[in-house]
Scaffold this active site. Structure first.
Site, PDB file in Angstrom:
ATOM      1  N   GLY A  11       0.834  -1.209   0.000  1.00  0.00           N
ATOM      2  CA  GLY A  11       0.000   0.000   0.000  1.00  0.00           C
ATOM      3  C   GLY A  11       0.861   1.249   0.000  1.00  0.00           C
ATOM      4  O   GLY A  11       1.902   1.296   0.639  1.00  0.00           O
ATOM      5  N   ASP A 107       5.914  -5.235   5.794  1.00  0.00           N
ATOM      6  CA  ASP A 107       6.410  -6.588   6.112  1.00  0.00           C
ATOM      7  C   ASP A 107       5.964  -7.632   5.091  1.00  0.00           C
ATOM      8  O   ASP A 107       6.724  -8.543   4.772  1.00  0.00           O
ATOM      9  CB  ASP A 107       6.027  -6.992   7.537  1.00  0.00           C
ATOM     10  N   ASP A 132       0.891   1.547   9.167  1.00  0.00           N
ATOM     11  CA  ASP A 132       0.544   0.701  10.320  1.00  0.00           C
ATOM     12  C   ASP A 132       1.677   0.668  11.367  1.00  0.00           C
ATOM     13  O   ASP A 132       1.443   0.286  12.510  1.00  0.00           O
ATOM     14  CB  ASP A 132       0.259  -0.742   9.870  1.00  0.00           C
ATOM     15  N   GLU A 228      -9.301  -0.671  13.248  1.00  0.00           N
ATOM     16  CA  GLU A 228     -10.101  -1.555  12.378  1.00  0.00           C
ATOM     17  C   GLU A 228      -9.929  -3.029  12.722  1.00  0.00           C
ATOM     18  O   GLU A 228     -10.800  -3.844  12.450  1.00  0.00           O
ATOM     19  CB  GLU A 228      -9.739  -1.325  10.909  1.00  0.00           C
ATOM     20  N   GLN A 283      -6.303   8.359   5.218  1.00  0.00           N
ATOM     21  CA  GLN A 283      -5.127   8.176   6.070  1.00  0.00           C
ATOM     22  C   GLN A 283      -3.861   7.862   5.266  1.00  0.00           C
ATOM     23  O   GLN A 283      -2.751   7.937   5.773  1.00  0.00           O
ATOM     24  CB  GLN A 283      -5.367   7.033   7.071  1.00  0.00           C
TER      25      GLN A 283
HETATM   26  O1  F6P Z   1      -1.236  -1.749   5.416  1.00  0.00           O
HETATM   27  C1  F6P Z   1      -1.679  -0.464   5.141  1.00  0.00           C
HETATM   28  C2  F6P Z   1      -3.173  -0.409   5.057  1.00  0.00           C
HETATM   29  O2  F6P Z   1      -3.542   0.927   4.794  1.00  0.00           O
HETATM   30  C3  F6P Z   1      -3.915  -0.968   6.270  1.00  0.00           C
HETATM   31  O3  F6P Z   1      -3.920  -0.076   7.360  1.00  0.00           O
HETATM   32  C4  F6P Z   1      -5.270  -1.245   5.669  1.00  0.00           C
HETATM   33  O4  F6P Z   1      -5.964  -2.244   6.369  1.00  0.00           O
HETATM   34  C5  F6P Z   1      -4.926  -1.720   4.287  1.00  0.00           C
HETATM   35  O5  F6P Z   1      -3.643  -1.204   3.979  1.00  0.00           O
HETATM   36  C6  F6P Z   1      -5.892  -1.305   3.213  1.00  0.00           C
HETATM   37  O6  F6P Z   1      -5.481  -1.880   2.011  1.00  0.00           O
HETATM   38  P1  F6P Z   1      -6.138  -1.552   0.594  1.00  0.00           P
HETATM   39  O7  F6P Z   1      -5.407  -0.369   0.042  1.00  0.00           O
HETATM   40  O8  F6P Z   1      -5.905  -2.787  -0.186  1.00  0.00           O
HETATM   41  O9  F6P Z   1      -7.578  -1.239   0.810  1.00  0.00           O
END
Ligand code: F6P
Length: 359
Positions: A11, A107, A132, A228, A283
């Site tokens: 992400g 990670d 995170d 979450e 965020q």
């Molecule tokens: O790992 C980063 C993060 O933003 C998490 O906090 C969240 O659960 C996830 O990625 C969301 O992922 P996506 O962009 O696939 O919706």
């Protein structure tokens, strides 16, 4: 003269472009190396794509937009990094004639890319990034600080509307299985309740706290930060989310913010007006904070220096105020790194009257 590749994986988050800037500047100006960007993480290796990156070449007027631009100019993927096409990716590294690769990732991607590097004998350095903040063996990951600031800004705004209407505002924040984002932003934003996956909470405990705020302290509004990744309380089935027993573990049809709001509505006999804000991908956006820019700059420089020393299979890390390097294998084995339930942050929040679970 070395030719090094750089990619962003997983992400996106604010600060990735600052790392790219630091790597390109240091590699070019100090070592006179060539730096190429691999677009869309390992997808770029599969497609044999390498974009030439040059220092001072970003803008026609010589302005450097990478310092304050969110996202990643290289593009990224967060589901496609798998070992399914490992041999093609390994061949991609050789065909692109890379002497070393810098991968900026969390990670999950680090795990995959490390396995590819081991199979393909790549010269790999990684740089931790994730809002995170759950990468092990480093106190900082790029993107976390900006995300905390974004949430705190949202909490400030929500506090005024909550106070004006005597409402309980429930704010669901990201973090996947870890509560770092919720805990840091909840403390900095003055939340009355912080629920994180690492600390058990009870609905009676939560409701008693909100009741004391209203009746003892005459505070008619409250701010509740919900990570979450928290789990529903198994005993509390009466909610409008449609809590279902699925293979013995409860699963929800809605997010945990809405679940908690429903619990509060019930335990206060509908006397309290609740509203839920799910901050979502807001965020992950925005201009990187000063701290994220600083971390990105020193991490980028350190990664290039590790390549100069030919010290590979290392992740750049921040430990005790110093930039150090740690074996990627150790990072992968210990990640994701949760909040320590005995942490000083939790003690501090509780000392100031915030409910952070239990009782
Ligand atoms: O790992 C980063 C993060 O933003 C998490 O906090 C969240 O659960 C996830 O990625 C969301 O992922 P996506 O962009 O696939 O919706």
């Amino acid at each position: 003269k070395k030719r090094i590749g750089i990619l962003t994986s997983g992400g996106d988050c604010p600060g990735l472009n600052c790392v790219i800037r630091a790597v390109v500047s240091h590699a070019t100006l100090t070592y006179d190396w060539e730096v190429v960007g691999i677009p869309y993480a390992t997808q770029g290796l599969l497609e044999r794509q390498a974009i030439a990156l040059s220092v001072h070449g970003w803008d026609l007027r010589g302005i450097d937009p990478l310092l304050n631009m969110g996202g990643t100019i290289l593009g990224t993927i967060n589901k496609g990094d798998t070992l399914a096409r490992a041999s093609e990716m390994i061949a991609g590294y050789a065909e692109l004639k890379l002497d070393a690769l810098i991968a900026i990732g969390g990670d999950g991607s680090m795990n995959i890319i490390h396995q590819l590097a081991t199979l393909g004998n790549w010269n790999l350095i990684t740089i931790p990034k994730t809002i995170d903040n759950d990468v092990a063996l480093t106190e900082r990951a790029i993107g976390f600080d900006t995300a905390v600031n974004t949430i705190v800004d949202a909490l400030n705004r929500l506090t005024f509307t909550a106070a004006s209407h005597d409402r309980v505002m429930i704010v669901e924040v990201m973090g996947r299985t870890a509560g770092h984002l919720a805990l840091h932003s909840g403390i900095a934003g003055g939340a009355d309740v912080i629920l994180i996956p690492e600390v058990t909470y009870t609905i009676p405990g939560l409701c008693q706290h909100l009741d004391e705020l209203r009746n003892t302290w005459r505070r008619k509004f409250a701010i509740v930060v919900v990570a979450e990744g928290i789990s529903p309380c198994v005993a509390d089935f009466g909610n409008s989310c449609g809590l279902e027993l699925n293979n013995k573990s409860p699963s929800l049809k809605c997010g945990m913010g809405q679940y908690i709001a429903d619990q509060i509505t019930q335990c206060t006999n509908h006397e309290v007006d609740t509203r839920v804000s799910v901050l979502g991908h807001i965020q992950r956006g925005g201009i990187p904070s000063a701290l994220d820019r600083l971390t990105a700059t020193v991490f980028g420089k350190a990664a290039v220096d590790l390549i100069a020393q030919e010290k590979y299979d290392q992740m750049v890390a921040w430990q005790n105020g110093q930039v150090v390097s740690v074996p990627i294998a150790d990072v992968v084995a210990k990640s994701p790194s949760p909040v320590d339930p005995g942490s000083y942050l939790i003690h501090s929040a509780r000392a100031l009257g915030t409910y952070v679970g239990e009782w």
